[in-house]
Design a protein around this motif. Structure first.
Motif, PDB file in Angstrom:
ATOM      1  N   ARG A 216       0.754  -1.358  -0.071  1.00 44.13           N
ATOM      2  CA  ARG A 216      -0.048  -0.006  -0.068  1.00 44.13           C
ATOM      3  C   ARG A 216       0.934   1.218  -0.114  1.00 44.13           C
TER       4      ARG A 216
ATOM      5  N   MET B 259       0.329   8.219  -6.328  1.00 43.04           N
ATOM      6  CA  MET B 259      -0.325   6.907  -6.061  1.00 43.04           C
ATOM      7  C   MET B 259      -0.664   6.188  -7.475  1.00 43.04           C
TER       8      MET B 259
ATOM      9  N   LEU C 261      -2.624   3.536  -9.336  1.00 42.63           N
ATOM     10  CA  LEU C 261      -3.850   2.661  -9.119  1.00 42.63           C
ATOM     11  C   LEU C 261      -3.924   1.756 -10.088  1.00 42.63           C
TER      12      LEU C 261
ATOM     13  N   PHE D 180     -11.555  -0.566  -9.088  1.00 41.62           N
ATOM     14  CA  PHE D 180     -10.088  -0.245  -8.723  1.00 41.62           C
ATOM     15  C   PHE D 180      -9.554  -0.976  -7.526  1.00 41.62           C
ATOM     16  N   GLY D 181      -8.391  -1.183  -7.348  1.00 40.42           N
ATOM     17  CA  GLY D 181      -7.626  -1.422  -6.137  1.00 40.42           C
ATOM     18  C   GLY D 181      -7.521  -0.116  -5.221  1.00 40.42           C
ATOM     19  N   PRO D 182      -6.886  -0.468  -3.976  1.00 35.70           N
ATOM     20  CA  PRO D 182      -6.920   0.891  -3.039  1.00 35.70           C
ATOM     21  C   PRO D 182      -5.650   1.443  -3.539  1.00 35.70           C
ATOM     22  N   GLY D 183      -4.769   1.286  -4.342  1.00 38.05           N
ATOM     23  CA  GLY D 183      -3.714   2.172  -4.885  1.00 38.05           C
ATOM     24  C   GLY D 183      -2.452   1.833  -3.799  1.00 38.05           C
TER      25      GLY D 183
ATOM     26  N   TYR E 293     -17.275   8.164 -11.202  1.00 38.30           N
ATOM     27  CA  TYR E 293     -16.630   7.385  -9.981  1.00 38.30           C
ATOM     28  C   TYR E 293     -16.564   8.302  -8.731  1.00 38.30           C
TER      29      TYR E 293
ATOM     30  N   GLN F 265     -14.168   8.833  -5.391  1.00 35.05           N
ATOM     31  CA  GLN F 265     -13.063   8.546  -4.549  1.00 35.05           C
ATOM     32  C   GLN F 265     -13.002   8.961  -3.176  1.00 35.05           C
TER      33      GLN F 265
ATOM     34  N   SER G 205     -10.328   7.236   1.606  1.00 39.20           N
ATOM     35  CA  SER G 205      -9.416   6.135   1.479  1.00 39.20           C
ATOM     36  C   SER G 205      -8.737   5.954   0.192  1.00 39.20           C
ATOM     37  N   GLY G 206      -9.127   6.536  -0.730  1.00 37.84           N
ATOM     38  CA  GLY G 206      -8.460   6.805  -1.964  1.00 37.84           C
ATOM     39  C   GLY G 206      -9.000   5.471  -3.124  1.00 37.84           C
ATOM     40  N   GLU G 207      -9.711   4.661  -2.813  1.00 41.14           N
ATOM     41  CA  GLU G 207     -10.136   3.641  -3.685  1.00 41.14           C
ATOM     42  C   GLU G 207     -11.229   4.090  -4.656  1.00 41.14           C
ATOM     43  N   LEU G 208     -11.025   4.400  -6.006  1.00 30.79           N
ATOM     44  CA  LEU G 208     -12.259   4.673  -6.786  1.00 30.79           C
ATOM     45  C   LEU G 208     -13.331   3.704  -6.755  1.00 30.79           C
TER      46      LEU G 208
END
Lengths: 112, 117
Positions: free
Chosen positions: A9, A88, A90, A103-106, B37, B39, B42-45
């Motif tokens: 992460r 970041m 992604l 999408f993943g959490p990045g 989308y 976001q 937490s950052g997750e799209l």
């Protein structure tokens, strides 16, 4: 639950030291994508795989490479990270390129 | 070239107010796809909606609704009775149909939405 997983992460690397980011999916999707997102900016597509077919965006630096050894995994290699590569990263998947992406959490990359 | 404009950089509203996020797009294609989308911090799209260029029907999903108008090249997103959990950055995106050129998918710069309790 089916999902997109990114490891690590958080990644810290030194200027010029190669780094690899990984992405895995349990969705069995055909397409996997890598995006770069800098602070307060939109995600920018770097490249994508449609099955084994690799597709690079024209403005993606040569410093960035990708591998997809199988359906489930995709890797982003940054050969010589510069300070400008801090961002970041992604990973996303979809069943087809025009369908919604998951999408993943990045992975947040820091370059020292 | 394709382009997505989200003119509202940041919006703040008080909880329970309605809020509309604007999205204007440019494309030379007759077949294309539009997305929204979310976001969160937490950052997750998170995918919200997909529309193809031939489907101008508006859509409602709970407190969310979308207004697609080809005549004005807009695909606006309205949240009714906003809640604090709606606080996030919202991105509008445009995808070409054939994915055989550059700019295959373009995201707008996003609108940061603050819902104040």
């Amino acid at each position: 639950d089916a999902m997109v997983i990114q490891n690590p992460r958080y990644q810290v690397t030194q200027f010029g030291k190669p780094v690899t980011l990984s992405c895995s999916q349990t969705l069995n999707h055909n397409v996997m994508y890598w995006y770069q997102q800098k602070s307060s900016q939109a995600p920018k597509l770097l490249f994508h795989y449609y099955d084994k077919d690799f597709n690079n965006e024209a403005d993606t630096p040569d410093n960035f490479q990708s591998r997809r050894p199988n359906t489930s995994f995709c890797f982003l290699d940054i050969r010589s990270p510069g300070l400008g590569d801090a961002a970041m990263y992604l990973c996303a998947t979809s069943t087809d390129r025009v369908n919604e992406q998951f999408f993943g959490p990045g992975t947040r990359l820091t370059v020292l | 070239a394709q382009k997505v404009t989200q003119a509202q950089t940041e919006i703040s509203v008080v909880e329970k107010e309605d809020v509309t996020l604007d999205c204007v797009y440019e494309t030379r294609d007759t077949t294309y796809y539009l997305f929204w989308y979310k976001q969160p911090p937490s950052g997750e799209l998170v995918f919200l909606i997909r529309r193809n260029s031939f489907d101008e029907q508006n859509e409602i999903s709970g407190r969310y609704s979308w207004n697609f108008q080809k005549s004005t090249s807009s695909f606006n997103f309205t949240i009714t009775a906003s809640q604090v959990v709606d606080s996030a950055v919202y991105f509008c995106a445009l995808s070409e149909a054939l994915w055989n050129r550059d700019d295959k998918i373009i995201f707008g710069k996003g609108t940061r939405l603050h819902i104040l309790p």
